[in-house]
Design a protein around this motif. Sequence first.
Motif, short mmCIF file in Angstrom:
data_model
loop_
_atom_site.label_atom_id
_atom_site.label_comp_id
_atom_site.label_asym_id
_atom_site.label_seq_id
_atom_site.Cartn_x
_atom_site.Cartn_y
_atom_site.Cartn_z
N HIS A 189 0.80 -1.23 0.00
CA HIS A 189 0.00 0.00 0.00
C HIS A 189 0.83 1.28 0.00
O HIS A 189 0.29 2.36 -0.17
N LYS A 190 2.13 1.14 0.21
CA LYS A 190 2.98 2.34 0.12
C LYS A 190 3.44 2.54 -1.32
O LYS A 190 4.08 3.52 -1.64
N MET A 191 3.20 1.55 -2.18
CA MET A 191 3.69 1.65 -3.56
C MET A 191 2.56 1.45 -4.57
O MET A 191 2.68 0.66 -5.50
N CYS A 192 1.49 2.21 -4.34
CA CYS A 192 0.34 2.24 -5.26
C CYS A 192 -0.46 0.94 -5.28
O CYS A 192 -1.28 0.72 -6.18
N GLY A 193 -0.23 0.07 -4.32
CA GLY A 193 -0.95 -1.20 -4.26
C GLY A 193 -2.00 -1.16 -3.14
O GLY A 193 -2.24 -0.12 -2.53
N PRO A 194 -2.62 -2.31 -2.89
CA PRO A 194 -3.69 -2.36 -1.89
C PRO A 194 -3.15 -2.54 -0.47
O PRO A 194 -1.99 -2.94 -0.28
N THR A 195 -3.99 -2.24 0.52
CA THR A 195 -3.62 -2.52 1.91
C THR A 195 -3.77 -4.02 2.17
O THR A 195 -4.42 -4.73 1.42
N GLY A 196 -3.12 -4.47 3.24
CA GLY A 196 -3.30 -5.86 3.66
C GLY A 196 -2.44 -6.86 2.92
O GLY A 196 -2.67 -8.07 3.01
N VAL A 197 -1.44 -6.38 2.19
CA VAL A 197 -0.51 -7.32 1.54
C VAL A 197 0.88 -6.69 1.52
O VAL A 197 1.04 -5.48 1.42
N GLY A 198 1.86 -7.55 1.69
CA GLY A 198 3.24 -7.08 1.70
C GLY A 198 4.16 -8.25 1.43
O GLY A 198 3.70 -9.34 1.07
N MET A 199 5.46 -8.02 1.60
CA MET A 199 6.39 -9.08 1.28
C MET A 199 7.50 -9.20 2.31
O MET A 199 7.81 -8.25 3.02
N LEU A 200 8.03 -10.40 2.37
CA LEU A 200 9.26 -10.64 3.11
C LEU A 200 10.21 -11.31 2.14
O LEU A 200 9.87 -12.36 1.56
N TYR A 201 11.36 -10.70 1.94
CA TYR A 201 12.43 -11.41 1.25
C TYR A 201 13.33 -11.98 2.33
O TYR A 201 13.69 -11.27 3.29
N GLY A 202 13.69 -13.24 2.20
CA GLY A 202 14.68 -13.83 3.10
C GLY A 202 15.61 -14.69 2.28
O GLY A 202 15.15 -15.39 1.37
N LYS A 203 16.88 -14.62 2.61
CA LYS A 203 17.82 -15.52 1.92
C LYS A 203 17.38 -16.96 2.21
O LYS A 203 16.98 -17.28 3.34
N GLU A 204 17.49 -17.80 1.20
CA GLU A 204 17.03 -19.19 1.33
C GLU A 204 17.59 -19.85 2.60
O GLU A 204 16.84 -20.48 3.36
N GLU A 205 18.88 -19.66 2.84
CA GLU A 205 19.50 -20.33 4.00
C GLU A 205 18.84 -19.89 5.31
O GLU A 205 18.68 -20.68 6.24
N TRP A 206 18.46 -18.60 5.39
CA TRP A 206 17.81 -18.11 6.61
C TRP A 206 16.38 -18.61 6.73
O TRP A 206 15.95 -19.02 7.81
N LEU A 207 15.66 -18.59 5.61
CA LEU A 207 14.25 -19.03 5.67
C LEU A 207 14.17 -20.51 6.02
O LEU A 207 13.20 -20.96 6.64
N LYS A 208 15.18 -21.27 5.62
CA LYS A 208 15.19 -22.70 5.99
C LYS A 208 15.44 -22.88 7.48
O LYS A 208 14.92 -23.80 8.11
N LYS A 209 16.26 -21.98 8.04
CA LYS A 209 16.59 -22.07 9.47
C LYS A 209 15.41 -21.69 10.37
O LYS A 209 15.27 -22.22 11.46
N LEU A 210 14.60 -20.74 9.91
CA LEU A 210 13.52 -20.24 10.76
C LEU A 210 12.36 -21.25 10.81
O LEU A 210 11.98 -21.79 9.76
N PRO A 211 11.80 -21.48 12.00
CA PRO A 211 10.62 -22.36 12.08
C PRO A 211 9.40 -21.65 11.51
O PRO A 211 9.40 -20.44 11.38
N PRO A 212 8.33 -22.40 11.17
CA PRO A 212 7.11 -21.76 10.65
C PRO A 212 6.57 -20.75 11.65
O PRO A 212 6.80 -20.86 12.85
N TYR A 213 5.85 -19.77 11.12
CA TYR A 213 5.30 -18.69 11.94
C TYR A 213 3.92 -19.09 12.45
O TYR A 213 3.68 -19.21 13.64
N GLN A 214 3.00 -19.32 11.52
CA GLN A 214 1.65 -19.71 11.92
C GLN A 214 1.34 -21.09 11.37
O GLN A 214 1.79 -21.43 10.27
N GLY A 215 0.54 -21.85 12.13
CA GLY A 215 0.12 -23.14 11.63
C GLY A 215 -1.20 -23.03 10.89
O GLY A 215 -1.98 -22.13 11.17
N GLY A 216 -1.43 -23.90 9.92
CA GLY A 216 -2.70 -23.85 9.21
C GLY A 216 -2.61 -24.61 7.91
O GLY A 216 -1.64 -25.33 7.66
N GLY A 217 -3.65 -24.42 7.09
CA GLY A 217 -3.61 -25.02 5.76
C GLY A 217 -2.53 -24.36 4.93
O GLY A 217 -1.95 -23.36 5.33
N GLU A 218 -2.22 -24.91 3.80
CA GLU A 218 -1.25 -24.38 2.84
C GLU A 218 0.20 -24.56 3.29
O GLU A 218 1.09 -24.67 2.45
#
Lengths: 415, 142
Positions: A234-263
Motif C-alpha cells: 500500500h505504500k507503492m500504489c498497491g492495496p492494503t493488507g498485503v506485503g512481502m518478506l524477502y529472506g535468503k534461502e539459508e535463513w528461511l530454511k533455518k527459521l521455524p514456521p510462523y503460523q500453523g494452518g492449511g497451505e
Amino acid sequence: MPLLSGLEINAMFNVNDIRKDFPILSRKVNGKPLVYLDNAATSQTPQQVIDVIVDYYSNYNANIHRGVHTLSQEATDLYEQARLKVQAHFNAKFSHEIILTSGTTDSINLVANGFSALLKKGDEIIVSALEHHSNIVPWQMLCDRTGAILKVIPMNEAGELVMDIYDSLLSEKTKLVFTNHISNALGTINPIEYIIEKAHGVGAAVLIDGAQSCPHIKPDVQALDVDFYVASAHKMCGPTGVGMLYGKEEWLKKLPPYQGGGEMIAEVSFEKTTYADLPHKFEAGTPNIAGGIVFGAAIDYMNAIGFDAIAAYENELLDYATKQLLEIEGLKIYGTSKNKTSVISFNLEGVHPYDVGTILDKLGVAVRTGHHCAQPIMEFYKIPGTIRASFAFYNTKEEVDVLVASVKKAKMMLS
Amino acid sequence: MIVSIEDIQNEIIDEFSMFEDWEERYQYMIDLGKDLPLIDDQYKTDSNIIKGCQSKVWVHAEMKDDQIEFTADSDAIITKGIIAILIRTFSNQHPKDIINADTGFIDEIGLKEHLSATRANGLVSMIKQLKLYAVAYQTQLK
C-alpha cells in the motif's frame, strides 16, 4: 492470460498525465481540491491497479494451490506470477525467497518469531533510534521471550544514525541488526550498505524495513547482500493488507514456521506434521489472493513510470518544498540529512502540530500530524510531534504552493 | 439560579450560527481556547491527562455546593477551544444533570468532524471523562 493486459502505462514522465491515472486526486475535501501529502502513510491507487482488483473478482476469484478446476488454476497462476514480479523487482535469487504476507509489520513479526528459536540469553539485537514502533515492539517482545538484549544505534540532531557508535555496539554477541532503509518520521536514508557489511563482519543477520524506501527506490537484495528485506504494497500504489518478506534461502530454511494452518503443511497426522517447502511454509491459510495479484500490478505500474524518473522528480519537489517552507518565519524542519527522500517533518514555533494539521485539513491539504509511531525520535527532539508532508511522484509544485500558503494561513490563525 | 445545560448549549448554538464559514468558527474556537481559565499547575499531572487525544488535555474536577467545577488545559489551542465549550456547558452543574446531558449540540455548531473516531483529538474521550467525574461525584452525594 487477459488479466493485467489492461496496464497501459505512460512511458514518458509527465505529471499531469500521471495524475489522470489517479481518480482520487480529482476529488474535493471540505470544498477544496484535495492536496494529498500523506504518501508516507499510504499511497494512492491508479486506475490501472484498481481495474485489476475488479477484473480479479469479476473473472478469476477462486481459492488457490488446491483446486483442479480452471478458475482455481488460473487464480493460482496469477498469484504465482505476482510472486515472480516481486522477485524480479527486488532481484531475489529464487522466487521461494519471497513470502507474501499481510504487510511490513507481519513480515517483521514473522522473522522476530522465527528468531525466538535461534536466540539464547545474552545474545544481542541492535535496532536503530529511527525506528517505527512496528520495528521496536516485536524485538522487545523477542528479547522478553529469549533473554536477549536490545541495543540502540543513536541518532544525531540532523536525524542521522551515528555509525561510530554502531561500530562499537557490534560484537560476536550480536545476532541480529534491524533498521529501516528510510525513516518514516524524518525521511533520512540510512547507510544500509555499511550497516549490512559491518553486521556480517561479526556474523549477525540483518533485516531492513523497506516500507518507506520502496515507493522511491528499487532495492536489489542480492547487491545489498541483505538477509531479510520487508515492504508493504500500500505504500507503492498497491492495496492494503498485503506485503512481502524477502529472506535468503539459508535463513528461511533455518527459521521455524510462523503460523500453523492449511497451505503450510506437507503431511498431517495426529502424531506428526511435516511442513511444506518454501515459500508455503510461511504462508498458512488462504492468502490475500487478490491483494497479492494487485501488488504485482502495482509493481508493474511503478516500474513502467520508472524509479529513476520517480526519484529525480520527487527530489525536485523536495528541494522546492524545503526552500518554500523555510521562508516561513519560525518554521523548523526536523531531519536535515543530505540523504533523504521526499518527506518534510516540521513545526511552527509555539504552535501544536495538531492545530496546524486541523487547519490544513480544512483547506483540503492532507498531512500527517503526531509522533508518526516513532515516539523515541520525538523524545530526542523534545517535541510532542511534527507535521509531516510526504510527497509522491503524482504531486505537483502547485500543490507545494497550496501547502505553503495553507501553513501561512494556519500560522496567522493560530498565533 | 443555575442556567441549565440545555440553555447554555442553545446559547452556544446561537453564537455559532452567526458565523458564515469554517474559518470564523475556528477563529472563535481558537479565541475561546485562549480565554479558557487555566487549570491550577498542581493538577496538570499525568493522571489528569485524558487518553486518546493527539494533544495533551488535562481536566480537573472539584465539587462545590453539590455542583462540579471543571478546569482544564491543553497544549493545542483548537483542542483547548473544544474543551472550553464543553466546560462551559458542564461546569457548575449538578452531577446528575451532567450525566444525563445530551451532547448533540456539537453537531449543530459544525464540529461534527471532531466526533469521528479517527479524529484522535479525543472529543469523545473528553465528554466521557467529564461524565465519569460526574458519575463519581454523584456516587459521593448518595
